[in-house]
Design an enzyme around this catalytic site. Structure first.
Site, PDB file in Angstrom:
ATOM      1  N   ASP A 150      35.949  43.507  46.287  1.00 56.98           N
ATOM      2  CA  ASP A 150      36.840  43.211  45.163  1.00 56.98           C
ATOM      3  C   ASP A 150      36.188  42.402  44.057  1.00 56.98           C
ATOM      4  O   ASP A 150      36.759  42.249  42.989  1.00 56.98           O
ATOM      5  CB  ASP A 150      38.080  42.454  45.667  1.00 56.98           C
ATOM      6  CG  ASP A 150      38.955  43.335  46.528  1.00 56.98           C
ATOM      7  OD1 ASP A 150      39.143  44.495  46.149  1.00 56.98           O
ATOM      8  OD2 ASP A 150      39.434  42.864  47.570  1.00 56.98           O
ATOM      9  N   HIS A 166      34.897  37.498  53.998  1.00 56.70           N
ATOM     10  CA  HIS A 166      35.481  38.652  54.654  1.00 56.70           C
ATOM     11  C   HIS A 166      35.615  38.370  56.134  1.00 56.70           C
ATOM     12  O   HIS A 166      34.764  37.685  56.705  1.00 56.70           O
ATOM     13  CB  HIS A 166      34.605  39.898  54.446  1.00 56.70           C
ATOM     14  CG  HIS A 166      35.336  41.164  54.717  1.00 56.70           C
ATOM     15  ND1 HIS A 166      35.432  41.706  55.970  1.00 56.70           N
ATOM     16  CD2 HIS A 166      36.048  41.972  53.891  1.00 56.70           C
ATOM     17  CE1 HIS A 166      36.174  42.803  55.905  1.00 56.70           C
ATOM     18  NE2 HIS A 166      36.562  42.988  54.667  1.00 56.70           N
TER      19      HIS A 166
END
Ligand code: CMC
Length: 430
Positions: free
Chosen positions: A364, A306
């Site tokens: 996700d 991320h």
């Protein structure tokens, strides 16, 4: 707000740059005078260290893995709140009292239907169109239907547009799914909660009753909460950039949907499931870990890493818990994809490459497994992300429009092209 300053010395000139302090997070260097004083731009591809706006909505501490909506930790909201309440919080800044919540839910609920002519748009798409392609089109098309909420200078029209977007997204998303199946569209049912209503529009058919499973409705609500906002990510920044030109809210949200679609952003949940299916068996994990580490191989471990989190994504932790609840409810014990995901996570988290680069599972990584257990096809995963993120996009858009410092977004560049030269006639060119 400026507590100190930094000095920049360039070509014999000194410029004092104010340092701005927010209520949390790193200080920010105010470089607005840089060009007028020193004829300098800054260079920051991907905006890795550039704050594009002031915001009071969401705070992320990527090092500690903390996520707050309007000051409330995401874990508390996921455990105690519901998506409508969180939507109110994001839009208005505080949790609603009973009366405020009832009024808000009632307003949103009553905007759930879409203009009947919008149905015609669906018929223009191929049945095998990706539902995100349909969403980009039909959400943008809302601007052609709701002319009474397009004046962005009128706060009441902005509010109505926000209710419309929030309310119609589940209807439009479910219609995209129904269209792909060739089944009739299902109208919203105002007696149901937001998430239950969405599930019903996805799965009900006119020839039999459909009872929404409360465990699944709760899990869906939690997924929506976890995805509702995430400060200045690619799609939100897109919505702000589109909105900065004065574009109408429906067009701006359509732009956000387009940005979300990519596999590096919202499309990752679909990509995770495809990746797990491709890996197929725990015995093949080392092969894929090796590929993810190979600089010459474009393969990346989807659902890992991320831009901001250099720690476990707090949303992934909640999602992991929800995953067990949903799989239990659906009677899917030892789901092979979950077994594979857990093992992949375990191996990656012990691997020096992932440790040194601080690559942890993101939101996700688990959402696709939950969606699959609910019977939702992979192509709809990113659509559900978009549906959840709409309230965040709208809240950020509203904040931007009301900001007196708001200007059209217009980045600069480091030009590396050919310098000025004269036109040559075609017969003189080599
Ligand atoms: N697998 C393997 N290596 C990775 C991965 C990964 N998933 N993610 C990052 N890296 C490596 C990358 O190669 C780079 O290595 P080096 O420094 O040697 O060049 C280093 O880690 C830093 O990565 P980056 O690409 O410079 O970082 P970024 O902040 O630009 O990208 C990201 C962030 C999310 C796009 C990236 O981690 C990624 O592509 N992840 C997979 C896709 C994904 O799961 N996306 C969902 C993000 S969360 C939900 C959302 O925001 O929508």
């Amino acid at each position: 707000m400026s507590s100190s300053s930094a000095q920049l010395i360039y070509q014999g000139k000194t410029l004092n740059l104010p340092v701005l302090s927010g209520s949390d997070g790193p200080d920010v260097l105010d470089i607005r005078e840089l060009y007028s004083s020193l004829n300098l731009f800054t260079y920051d591809p991907g905006f890795t260290v550039t704050a594009n706006c002031e915001s009071k909505i969401t705070f992320i501490d990527g090092e500690d893995g903390r996520l707050l909506y309007r000051g409330y930790p995401i874990q508390q909201l996921a455990e105690h709140s519901d998506f409508m309440e969180v939507s109110y919080l994001l839009l208005y800044g505080n949790l609603p009292n009973i009366t405020e919540k009832e009024k808000f839910v009632s307003c949103v609920t009553r905007h759930g239907m879409v203009h009947e002519q919008i149905r015609n748009f669906y018929g223009g798409f191929r049945r095998d169109a990706h539902p995100m392609a349909i969403m980009v089109g039909v959400v943008g098309a809302l601007s052609a239907f709701y002319h009474d909420s397009l004046d962005i200078k009128d706060p009441r029209q902005r509010e109505i547009a926000s209710y419309r977007l929030l309310a119609k997204m589940p209807t439009l998303a479910a219609m995209a799914y129904k269209y792909s199946l060739g089944q009739p569209f299902v109208y919203p049912q105002n007696s149901l909660g937001y998430s239950a209503n969405f599930l019903r529009m996805m799965f009900a058919v006119p020839c039999e009753d459909y009872i929404v499973n409360p465990v699944l409705a709760k899990a869906m609500d939690r997924i929506l909460i976890l995805h509702a906002d995430h400060e200045q990510n690619a799609s939100t920044a897109t919505v702000r950039l589109a909105g900065s030109s004065g574009a109408n809210p429906f067009a701006c949200i359509a732009a956000g949907i387009a940005a979300l679609w990519g596999p590096a952003h919202g499309g990752a949940n679909e990509a995770v499931l495809n990746m797990l299916s491709e890996i197929g068996d725990v015995s093949r994990i080392p092969e894929y870990i090796k590929r993810a580490k190979d600089k010459n191989d474009p393969f990346r471990l989807m659902g890992f890493g991320h831009r901001v989190y250099k720690n476990y994504d707090p949303r992934a932790a909640v999602m992991r818990e929800s995953c067990y609840e949903v799989l239990n409810e659906m009677g899917v014990k030892n789901d092979p994809l979950l077994v594979l995901a857990l093992e992949l996570e375990r191996i990656a988290l012990e691997d020096e490459y992932f440790i040194s680069k601080k690559l942890y599972p993101n939101v996700d990584f688990y959402s696709g497994i939950i969606f699959k257990a609910m019977g939702i096809p992979a192509s709809m995963f990113t659509v559900i992300f978009a549906l959840a993120r709409t309230v965040g996009w709208v809240a950020q858009w509203m904040e931007m429009i009301a900001d007196p410092l708001q200007k059209i977004g217009r980045p600069r560049q480091l030009y590396q092209g050919v310098v000025e030269r004269n036109y040559t006639e075609i017969n003189k060119r080599v």
